[in-house]
Design a protein around this motif. Structure first.
Motif, PDB file in Angstrom:
ATOM      1  N   PRO A 184       0.813  -1.211   0.000  1.00 46.05           N
ATOM      2  CA  PRO A 184       0.000   0.000   0.000  1.00 46.05           C
ATOM      3  C   PRO A 184       0.845   1.258   0.000  1.00 46.05           C
ATOM      4  N   GLY A 185       0.332   2.324  -0.603  1.00 43.69           N
ATOM      5  CA  GLY A 185       1.002   3.608  -0.577  1.00 43.69           C
ATOM      6  C   GLY A 185       0.786   4.325   0.742  1.00 43.69           C
ATOM      7  N   ASP A 186       1.458   5.469   0.905  1.00 43.94           N
ATOM      8  CA  ASP A 186       1.364   6.206   2.153  1.00 43.94           C
ATOM      9  C   ASP A 186      -0.051   6.674   2.458  1.00 43.94           C
ATOM     10  N   ASP A 187      -0.848   6.906   1.430  1.00 47.63           N
ATOM     11  CA  ASP A 187      -2.185   7.444   1.642  1.00 47.63           C
ATOM     12  C   ASP A 187      -3.241   6.365   1.851  1.00 47.63           C
ATOM     13  N   GLU A 188      -2.871   5.119   1.711  1.00 51.36           N
ATOM     14  CA  GLU A 188      -3.848   4.042   1.866  1.00 51.36           C
ATOM     15  C   GLU A 188      -3.979   3.657   3.332  1.00 51.36           C
ATOM     16  N   VAL A 189      -5.196   3.573   3.795  1.00 51.74           N
ATOM     17  CA  VAL A 189      -5.463   3.232   5.186  1.00 51.74           C
ATOM     18  C   VAL A 189      -5.591   1.716   5.310  1.00 51.74           C
ATOM     19  N   ARG A 190      -4.806   1.145   6.197  1.00 45.35           N
ATOM     20  CA  ARG A 190      -4.905  -0.284   6.482  1.00 45.35           C
ATOM     21  C   ARG A 190      -5.762  -0.501   7.721  1.00 45.35           C
ATOM     22  N   LYS A 191      -6.495  -1.597   7.700  1.00 39.42           N
ATOM     23  CA  LYS A 191      -7.288  -1.979   8.856  1.00 39.42           C
ATOM     24  C   LYS A 191      -6.629  -3.165   9.548  1.00 39.42           C
ATOM     25  N   THR A 192      -6.723  -3.210  10.860  1.00 38.33           N
ATOM     26  CA  THR A 192      -6.155  -4.313  11.615  1.00 38.33           C
ATOM     27  C   THR A 192      -6.886  -4.430  12.945  1.00 38.33           C
ATOM     28  N   SER A 193      -6.436  -5.320  13.778  1.00 35.48           N
ATOM     29  CA  SER A 193      -6.957  -5.434  15.138  1.00 35.48           C
ATOM     30  C   SER A 193      -5.836  -5.961  16.029  1.00 35.48           C
ATOM     31  N   PHE A 194      -5.879  -5.601  17.290  1.00 35.51           N
ATOM     32  CA  PHE A 194      -4.847  -6.041  18.222  1.00 35.51           C
ATOM     33  C   PHE A 194      -5.501  -6.396  19.550  1.00 35.51           C
ATOM     34  N   VAL A 195      -4.783  -7.177  20.330  1.00 36.91           N
ATOM     35  CA  VAL A 195      -5.305  -7.657  21.615  1.00 36.91           C
ATOM     36  C   VAL A 195      -4.504  -7.045  22.749  1.00 36.91           C
ATOM     37  N   THR A 196      -5.199  -6.587  23.759  1.00 38.80           N
ATOM     38  CA  THR A 196      -4.537  -6.031  24.935  1.00 38.80           C
ATOM     39  C   THR A 196      -5.394  -6.326  26.157  1.00 38.80           C
ATOM     40  N   PHE A 197      -4.867  -6.030  27.359  1.00 40.52           N
ATOM     41  CA  PHE A 197      -5.610  -6.296  28.582  1.00 40.52           C
ATOM     42  C   PHE A 197      -6.789  -5.333  28.711  1.00 40.52           C
ATOM     43  N   ARG A 227      -4.827   4.892  14.562  1.00 42.62           N
ATOM     44  CA  ARG A 227      -6.049   5.247  15.270  1.00 42.62           C
ATOM     45  C   ARG A 227      -6.747   3.980  15.724  1.00 42.62           C
ATOM     46  N   ILE A 228      -7.288   4.021  16.937  1.00 47.24           N
ATOM     47  CA  ILE A 228      -7.968   2.844  17.466  1.00 47.24           C
ATOM     48  C   ILE A 228      -9.469   3.085  17.477  1.00 47.24           C
ATOM     49  N   GLY A 229     -10.230   1.992  17.490  1.00 49.50           N
ATOM     50  CA  GLY A 229     -11.681   2.085  17.503  1.00 49.50           C
ATOM     51  C   GLY A 229     -12.214   2.579  18.836  1.00 49.50           C
ATOM     52  N   SER A 230     -13.512   2.735  18.880  1.00 49.16           N
ATOM     53  CA  SER A 230     -14.138   3.336  20.069  1.00 49.16           C
ATOM     54  C   SER A 230     -14.357   2.345  21.193  1.00 49.16           C
ATOM     55  N   LYS A 231     -14.312   1.043  20.889  1.00 47.45           N
ATOM     56  CA  LYS A 231     -14.618   0.073  21.933  1.00 47.45           C
ATOM     57  C   LYS A 231     -13.979  -1.260  21.621  1.00 47.45           C
ATOM     58  N   GLY A 232     -13.364  -1.869  22.658  1.00 46.91           N
ATOM     59  CA  GLY A 232     -12.778  -3.187  22.504  1.00 46.91           C
ATOM     60  C   GLY A 232     -13.819  -4.274  22.705  1.00 46.91           C
ATOM     61  N   ILE A 233     -13.539  -5.455  22.134  1.00 49.51           N
ATOM     62  CA  ILE A 233     -14.451  -6.598  22.251  1.00 49.51           C
ATOM     63  C   ILE A 233     -13.778  -7.659  23.109  1.00 49.51           C
ATOM     64  N   PRO A 234     -14.387  -8.053  24.236  1.00 50.41           N
ATOM     65  CA  PRO A 234     -13.787  -9.094  25.092  1.00 50.41           C
ATOM     66  C   PRO A 234     -13.570 -10.385  24.302  1.00 50.41           C
ATOM     67  N   LEU A 235     -12.437 -11.025  24.559  1.00 53.14           N
ATOM     68  CA  LEU A 235     -12.160 -12.287  23.890  1.00 53.14           C
ATOM     69  C   LEU A 235     -13.063 -13.379  24.438  1.00 53.14           C
ATOM     70  N   SER A 236     -13.460 -14.293  23.567  1.00 53.96           N
ATOM     71  CA  SER A 236     -14.314 -15.398  23.985  1.00 53.96           C
ATOM     72  C   SER A 236     -13.565 -16.295  24.965  1.00 53.96           C
ATOM     73  N   TRP A 244      -9.166  -4.903  19.914  1.00 49.93           N
ATOM     74  CA  TRP A 244      -9.487  -3.534  19.508  1.00 49.93           C
ATOM     75  C   TRP A 244      -9.259  -3.375  17.999  1.00 49.93           C
ATOM     76  N   PRO A 245     -10.198  -2.755  17.291  1.00 48.77           N
ATOM     77  CA  PRO A 245      -9.958  -2.427  15.881  1.00 48.77           C
ATOM     78  C   PRO A 245      -9.038  -1.216  15.785  1.00 48.77           C
ATOM     79  N   ALA A 246      -8.283  -1.131  14.712  1.00 43.78           N
ATOM     80  CA  ALA A 246      -7.376  -0.001  14.521  1.00 43.78           C
ATOM     81  C   ALA A 246      -7.144   0.218  13.032  1.00 43.78           C
ATOM     82  N   THR A 247      -6.730   1.416  12.699  1.00 40.58           N
ATOM     83  CA  THR A 247      -6.339   1.749  11.331  1.00 40.58           C
ATOM     84  C   THR A 247      -5.001   2.471  11.364  1.00 40.58           C
ATOM     85  N   TYR A 248      -4.270   2.430  10.254  1.00 48.11           N
ATOM     86  CA  TYR A 248      -2.994   3.141  10.174  1.00 48.11           C
ATOM     87  C   TYR A 248      -2.590   3.309   8.718  1.00 48.11           C
TER      88      TYR A 248
END
Length: 255
Positions: A184-197, A227-236, A244-248
């Motif tokens: 992706p180029g510098d202007d393309e937004v990638r979506k991802t997710s990460f896990v934290t406590f 940038r991170i999303g507004s709310k995390g989702i508890p792991l099953s 947490w969803p995030a973009t960069y």
């Protein structure tokens, strides 16, 4: 190993009796499946598809006439790998992705860029196999006396051999070159997710998102505008951690 049975068949067919070609290809397909399952290597879709294809071709070979085989066994083998590759996409498991996932971290495998590249490359192979099937079906349809053994009629050797395997070679080249061109180029937004406590504070969330994004982009690039999303989702099954969803965006790492 996934392509091995078809490659063996294409090398042998026309050079040895049809029965020998199909039995050797079927044996390679079975051996490939067994070795793959014992070693846990990727490629299950192609392995199962190869066994199914060559079981069908073996039945046809031992029941149909020599003239039919000389005209149609090449198109049928091409149609077999085309249907296997197409099925892998339609079932949501592109066969290229099976191989590309090896040794990749989970965050890369789940990334949108990885999914897009592997899906596109699988479609390229599907297109190549479709072209091979159509090309090899032209001689028996257009020219009733066409056979895969005919080296004097241009329609036969062009459509049975030259065009199909030129397409195969182009697909192989695309699989080597395209992934390097599709970052992706510098202007393309990638979506991802990460896990934290679950109790992580905002600065800890941002740090975790930044580190996760940097791991995804690799050593020569860096993530920015994370940038991170507004709310995390508890792991099953684990209320202590959240996804947490995030973009960069991505840029070359500063030296």
């Amino acid at each position: 190993m996934g392509f091995a049975p078809w490659i063996v068949y294409w090398v042998l067919v026309g050079n040895v009796p049809f029965e020998a070609a199909v039995l050797v290809a079927l044996a390679v397909a079975v051996a490939s499946f067994v070795i793959g399952r014992v070693k846990g290597t990727p490629g299950r879709t192609l392995e199962i598809g190869a066994i199914g294809t060559f079981v069908v071709l073996a039945i046809l070979t031992f029941t149909l006439s020599q003239s039919f085989m000389e005209q149609w066994m090449q198109p049928l083998s091409n149609a077999g790998i085309f249907l296997v590759a197409l099925s892998s996409v339609l079932l949501g498991r592109p066969f290229v992705r099976e191989f590309a996932e090896v040794d990749q971290p989970e965050e890369v495998i789940k990334g949108e860029v990885f999914k897009r590249i592997t899906t596109l490359l699988t479609w390229i192979w599907v297109g190549a196999f479709a072209g091979m099937t159509v090309s090899s079906a032209i001689p028996p349809i257009v020219y009733g006396n066409a056979t895969i053994l005919d080296t004097k009629t241009p329609l036969s050797f062009l459509c049975y051999w030259i065009i199909p395997f030129a397409l195969l070679g182009l697909a192989a080249l695309a699989s080597r070159v395209l992934p390097e061109k599709m970052t992706p180029g510098d202007d393309e937004v990638r979506k991802t997710s990460f896990v934290t406590f679950a109790e992580a504070e905002i600065d800890q969330l941002m740090y975790a998102a930044q580190e996760h994004a940097n791991r995804e982009v690799g050593a020569d690039k860096e993530a920015f505008d994370v940038r991170i999303g507004s709310k995390g989702i508890p792991l099953s099954g684990d209320d202590t951690r959240e996804s947490w969803p995030a973009t960069y965006k991505v840029r070359a790492r500063k030296r």
